[in-house]
Motif scaffolding. Structure first.
Motif: not given
Length: 229
Positions: A206, A211-212
């Motif tokens: 992340r 957010t990945v």
């Protein structure tokens, strides 16, 4: 990829294709070098790219001199007096808060510690969300018989095969990109009709906002561990 295509065209004696492909290389190199890194991982990748160019053109002294000048320029850009300060702030200057969407055993927006990853006996790789290599430690490079720069940007299916990628790896990676921790074992051929058990762990990677952006893969040779025990 362009360089590989050029080498193949040279091998086939296709001078017209060599000329056509060669016109695309210089703008690509210029675009890569013009890109300003936003974090240490991008700085590392850019410097590794120039190092690869120097190694590739080792027999051409003029090219080596030119690439060395570019390397000096990049070092001054990122680490010179007018470059960004990449130093870690002092503890008293840091406001300690849990990072957003914290997931154990992942990078959580911090720069991957290459020294640790490169010293591990296990195979370690980072894949982007389009299933391409962003990082590979020496153990994984040795297993694939590739140099680090030969892996960056290459699709996973090139090394495990389209069938295995479509039937297994893609589904597990998609689940990892969705935020899941994946842990499973599989058999791989070790030659001479033998096989070895491998444990694969996938962790979402992340950014600072949670957010990945990719997946961190760690592959352990279970047979090696049992033999060592």
């Amino acid at each position: 990829m362009r360089c590989v295509q050029i080498e193949e065209a040279i091998r086939l004696g296709d001078d017209q294709r060599v000329t056509a492909l060669d016109r695309h290389v210089e703008p690509l190199v210029e675009a890569i070098l013009a890109c300003r890194a936003a974090n240490l991982l991008e700085v590392y990748m850019q410097l590794q790219f120039v190092s690869h160019l120097i190694s590739q053109d080792a027999d051409d002294s003029a090219s080596v001199t030119e690439h060395t000048s570019v390397l000096s320029y990049l070092l001054d850009r990122y680490f010179g007096a007018h470059g960004p300060d990449w130093r870690v702030p002092l503890p008293q200057d840091v406001r300690i808060e849990p990072p957003p969407a914290y997931v154990p055993d992942t990078d959580n927006g911090q720069f991957l510690n290459a020294v640790i990853l490169e010293s591990l006996p296990d195979r370690v790789a980072v894949l982007t969300r389009d299933y391409r290599y962003l990082y590979s430690n020496p153990a994984n490079c040795a297993h694939l018989n590739r140099k680090p720069m030969e892996l960056i940007g290459r699709h996973l299916s090139e090394f495990i095969g389209e069938e295995r990628f479509a039937e297994c790896a893609k589904r597990k990676l998609d689940a990892c990109f969705a935020g899941e921790q994946i842990d499973y074992s599989y058999e791989r051929s070790a030659g001479s009709g033998e096989s070895r058990q491998v444990r694969c762990r996938m962790s979402p990677l992340r950014d600072a906002g949670g957010t990945v952006i990719g997946a961190l893969l760690v592959m352990e040779d279970l047979d090696r561990l049992s033999q060592a025990a």
